[in-house]
Design an enzyme around this catalytic site. Structure first.
Site, PDB file in Angstrom:
ATOM      1  N   ASP A  16     -29.044 -10.153  17.375  1.00 56.09           N
ATOM      2  CA  ASP A  16     -27.868 -10.991  17.145  1.00 56.09           C
ATOM      3  C   ASP A  16     -27.753 -12.148  18.131  1.00 56.09           C
ATOM      4  O   ASP A  16     -26.955 -13.052  17.930  1.00 56.09           O
ATOM      5  CB  ASP A  16     -26.588 -10.136  17.235  1.00 56.09           C
ATOM      6  N   HIS A  43     -29.240  -2.351  23.186  1.00 56.41           N
ATOM      7  CA  HIS A  43     -29.531  -1.701  21.915  1.00 56.41           C
ATOM      8  C   HIS A  43     -29.706  -0.210  22.159  1.00 56.41           C
ATOM      9  O   HIS A  43     -30.254   0.186  23.178  1.00 56.41           O
ATOM     10  CB  HIS A  43     -30.806  -2.276  21.279  1.00 56.41           C
TER      11      HIS A  43
HETATM   12  N1  CMC Z   1     -22.961  -5.669  28.168  1.00 59.43           N
HETATM   13  C1  CMC Z   1     -22.665  -4.989  29.295  1.00 59.43           C
HETATM   14  N2  CMC Z   1     -22.946  -3.689  29.499  1.00 59.43           N
HETATM   15  C2  CMC Z   1     -23.544  -3.036  28.511  1.00 59.43           C
HETATM   16  C3  CMC Z   1     -23.885  -3.671  27.294  1.00 59.43           C
HETATM   17  C4  CMC Z   1     -23.570  -5.031  27.150  1.00 59.43           C
HETATM   18  N3  CMC Z   1     -23.861  -5.687  26.020  1.00 59.43           N
HETATM   19  N4  CMC Z   1     -24.480  -2.765  26.475  1.00 59.43           N
HETATM   20  C5  CMC Z   1     -24.499  -1.605  27.140  1.00 59.43           C
HETATM   21  N5  CMC Z   1     -23.954  -1.782  28.377  1.00 59.43           N
HETATM   22  C6  CMC Z   1     -23.849  -0.767  29.436  1.00 59.43           C
HETATM   23  C7  CMC Z   1     -22.716   0.212  29.146  1.00 59.43           C
HETATM   24  O1  CMC Z   1     -21.503  -0.229  29.708  1.00 59.43           O
HETATM   25  C8  CMC Z   1     -23.253   1.466  29.795  1.00 59.43           C
HETATM   26  O2  CMC Z   1     -23.110   1.315  31.177  1.00 59.43           O
HETATM   27  P1  CMC Z   1     -22.800   2.626  32.106  1.00 59.43           P
HETATM   28  O3  CMC Z   1     -24.038   3.460  31.988  1.00 59.43           O
HETATM   29  O4  CMC Z   1     -22.537   2.086  33.460  1.00 59.43           O
HETATM   30  O5  CMC Z   1     -21.592   3.281  31.489  1.00 59.43           O
HETATM   31  C9  CMC Z   1     -24.776   1.403  29.527  1.00 59.43           C
HETATM   32  O6  CMC Z   1     -25.048  -0.009  29.405  1.00 59.43           O
HETATM   33  C10 CMC Z   1     -25.197   2.103  28.256  1.00 59.43           C
HETATM   34  O7  CMC Z   1     -24.407   1.614  27.187  1.00 59.43           O
HETATM   35  P2  CMC Z   1     -23.984   2.453  25.919  1.00 59.43           P
HETATM   36  O8  CMC Z   1     -22.740   1.877  25.326  1.00 59.43           O
HETATM   37  O9  CMC Z   1     -24.007   3.901  26.248  1.00 59.43           O
HETATM   38  O10 CMC Z   1     -25.227   2.165  24.961  1.00 59.43           O
HETATM   39  P3  CMC Z   1     -25.246   2.430  23.435  1.00 59.43           P
HETATM   40  O11 CMC Z   1     -26.649   2.742  23.098  1.00 59.43           O
HETATM   41  O12 CMC Z   1     -24.206   3.404  23.011  1.00 59.43           O
HETATM   42  O13 CMC Z   1     -24.790   1.025  22.808  1.00 59.43           O
HETATM   43  C11 CMC Z   1     -24.822  -1.134  21.900  1.00 59.43           C
HETATM   44  C12 CMC Z   1     -25.655   0.110  22.228  1.00 59.43           C
HETATM   45  C13 CMC Z   1     -25.680  -2.094  21.080  1.00 59.43           C
HETATM   46  C14 CMC Z   1     -23.601  -0.753  21.033  1.00 59.43           C
HETATM   47  C15 CMC Z   1     -24.355  -1.786  23.229  1.00 59.43           C
HETATM   48  O14 CMC Z   1     -25.482  -2.191  23.970  1.00 59.43           O
HETATM   49  C16 CMC Z   1     -23.419  -2.964  22.981  1.00 59.43           C
HETATM   50  O15 CMC Z   1     -22.205  -2.762  22.854  1.00 59.43           O
HETATM   51  N6  CMC Z   1     -23.955  -4.224  22.929  1.00 59.43           N
HETATM   52  C17 CMC Z   1     -23.136  -5.371  22.626  1.00 59.43           C
HETATM   53  C18 CMC Z   1     -22.887  -5.456  21.132  1.00 59.43           C
HETATM   54  C19 CMC Z   1     -24.113  -5.897  20.375  1.00 59.43           C
HETATM   55  O16 CMC Z   1     -24.787  -6.854  20.736  1.00 59.43           O
HETATM   56  N7  CMC Z   1     -24.385  -5.200  19.251  1.00 59.43           N
HETATM   57  C20 CMC Z   1     -25.501  -5.538  18.368  1.00 59.43           C
HETATM   58  C21 CMC Z   1     -26.546  -4.463  18.364  1.00 59.43           C
HETATM   59  S1  CMC Z   1     -28.058  -5.015  17.575  1.00 59.43           S
HETATM   60  C22 CMC Z   1     -27.648  -5.232  15.930  1.00 59.43           C
HETATM   61  C23 CMC Z   1     -27.373  -3.959  15.246  1.00 59.43           C
HETATM   62  O17 CMC Z   1     -28.300  -3.152  15.134  1.00 59.43           O
HETATM   63  O18 CMC Z   1     -26.254  -3.776  14.827  1.00 59.43           O
END
Ligand code: CMC
Length: 443
Positions: free
Chosen positions: A369, A312
């Site tokens: 989720d 998140h």
């Molecule tokens: N699985 C594997 N790696 C992950 C995941 C994941 N679910 N989420 C983040 N990472 C890694 C990402 O690859 C990155 O690694 P590195 O630093 O080596 O490049 C690091 O963690 C930081 O990730 P980010 O994409 O910069 O983080 P963000 O804050 O931009 O993204 C997120 C947040 C929710 C989009 C992401 O965690 C994600 O894609 N999760 C899976 C989708 C999901 O479950 N979404 C629902 C969110 S909760 C409901 C809502 O509010 O919509």
């Protein structure tokens, strides 16, 4: 605490005022940054940018705190319900018994959609995604009910009462639209709302009753779904809410602003993740993947696979909504004596991830989720309707934010800047002087 911060650019110092929120959150006010320094702030994804001030929801990602108008989400999950929470979000207070009754009556009075709107459903293919239909139908509602100050026959109402009518219309009709879109996709006749049923039971009735067979939701099922809606009701500046605020900032009406929010929510990194979680678990179950491989893939920088339902932008300790829903899921399954192999896979994945240094270092925990899909599945909600359930839940939050935008003293149209990285000035070359043959001419 200092009231200003000093920014130094090329040996020149600038004083920027600090803004401090109720919970001590500090923000640097850069409203005059460009005028004073010629620079703009660069923050793709707005991870460090407060686009507004808001009184609605407080989240502390480090400590896993979430409160609606100051009330912890755990207390609301324990004692409140979705309609009360909707009222709290929009009007900033828990309703009195009379206010609650009045709002419930408004919801009942507004449950039907205009008969002409039903024909819109016939224009969609039966394979249409329910989120596409939901967003289109909410926008279409705007053709029948105008925005604030223009409610037909209700000009005598003050702005507060008009908003109450509008909010009730949307909150009530969204569930009718959602249920009708499900019926449409199954080729079954629409089931009309029953004024004697409460909000969630009425929705389940419209979804699962047939003309010859009445569906009556078990209280535990209705409560679990109500809790999902309540926990989704607002989450401050997430992608869809920011979209609603952005559209609202242009002066757009409530229906089109919310319709845009539905589109943003549909994305798989946002509300669409609840569907993606179940698809991922199903793939593991069907043998296309296994839990360990899934974790390895999620960690592989060369793969774009992510562990859906994990991570998140704000929560870096735990997502309080996920904790509550995990408990609710276990209670519901026990009560219904429901077994689902996908739940066992989810628990295994959670255990593997929570003990894996990749997830620990990046502070990736199960989000809302991860477990909501398990509950929705056990109730019989089809996977492609999961994000619709999220939208029904998030609607009160969108309405509350729309209201905040419209009432803000410093209301400004949202208009970010960019750092341009394209070509420097080029000159147009007329066709006759162009060299080479274009791919179109060569055909
Ligand atoms: N699985 C594997 N790696 C992950 C995941 C994941 N679910 N989420 C983040 N990472 C890694 C990402 O690859 C990155 O690694 P590195 O630093 O080596 O490049 C690091 O963690 C930081 O990730 P980010 O994409 O910069 O983080 P963000 O804050 O931009 O993204 C997120 C947040 C929710 C989009 C992401 O965690 C994600 O894609 N999760 C899976 C989708 C999901 O479950 N979404 C629902 C969110 S909760 C409901 C809502 O509010 O919509």
């Amino acid at each position: 605490m200092a009231e200003n911060v000093i920014l130094e650019i090329d040996d020149k110092k600038y004083n920027l005022p600090l803004i401090i929120g109720t919970e001590g959150e500090k923000g640097i006010n850069i409203l005059k940054l460009r005028d004073q320094t010629g620079c703009i702030a660069y923050d793709p994804g707005f991870g460090n940018t407060a686009s507004c001030d808001s009184k609605i929801t407080y989240i502390n990602g480090e400590n896993g705190i979430m409160r609606y108008h100051g009330i912890p989400i755990e207390q609301l999950a324990e004692g409140s319900d979705f309609i009360e929470v909707a009222y709290l979000l929009i009007w900033g207070k828990i309703p009195t018994a009379q206010e609650r009754r009045h709002f419930s009556d408004l919801l009942t009075d507004n449950a039907l959609i205009h008969e002409n709107l039903k024909s819109h459903f016939e224009g969609f293919p039966s394979s249409a995604h329910p989120m596409a239909m939901l967003s289109a139908m909410i926008n279409a509602l705007g053709c029948y009910h105008h925005d604030l100050g223009k409610i037909e026959g209700e000009d005598e109402l003050g702005p507060e009462q008009q908003l109450e009518v509008l909010a009730a219309r949307l909150i009530s009709k969204i569930r009718t639209i959602a249920a009708f879109s499900y019926k449409m996709s199954r080729g079954e006749p629409f089931i009309y709302p029953d004024p004697n049923l409460r909000y969630v039971s009425n929705f389940l009735h419209m979804m699962f009753s047939l003309p010859h067979k009445h569906y009556e939701a078990m209280p535990e099922v209705a409560k679990a779904l109500d809790m999902i809606l309540m926990l989704h009701a607002d989450h401050e500046q997430n992608c869809s809410t920011t979209t609603v605020r952005m559209v609202a900032s242009a002066g757009a009406n409530l229906f089109s602003s919310v319709s845009a929010g539905v589109c943003a929510l549909w994305g798989r990194l946002h509300g669409g993740a609840n569907m993606a979680v179940i698809n991922m678990l199903q793939q593991i179950h069907d043998g296309g993947l296994n839990a360990k491989k899934c974790i390895e893939l999620a960690k592989d920088p060369k793969s774009d696979f992510r562990l859906m339902g994990f991570g998140h932008r704000v929560y870096k300790n735990h997502d309080p909504r996920a904790r509550i829903l995990k408990g609710a899921c276990e209670r519901l399954f026990t009560k219904l004596d429901h077994k689902d192999p996908l739940l066992d896979i989810a628990l295994e994945l959670e255990d593997l991830a929570l003990n894996d240094s990749y997830f620990i270092e990046r502070k990736l925990y199960p989000n809302v989720d991860f477990y909501s899909g398990m509950i929705l599945r056990s109730i019989g909600i089809p996977t492609n309707m999961f994000t619709v359930m999220f939208a029904i839940g998030r609607l009160p939050g969108w309405i509350a934010h729309w209201r905040e935008v419209h009432e803000a003293e410093n209301m400004k149209i949202a208009r970010p800047r960019q750092i341009y990285t394209g070509n420097k000035e080029l000159h147009y070359v007329p066709m006759a002087q162009r060299q080479g043959v274009s791919p179109i001419e060569s055909k």
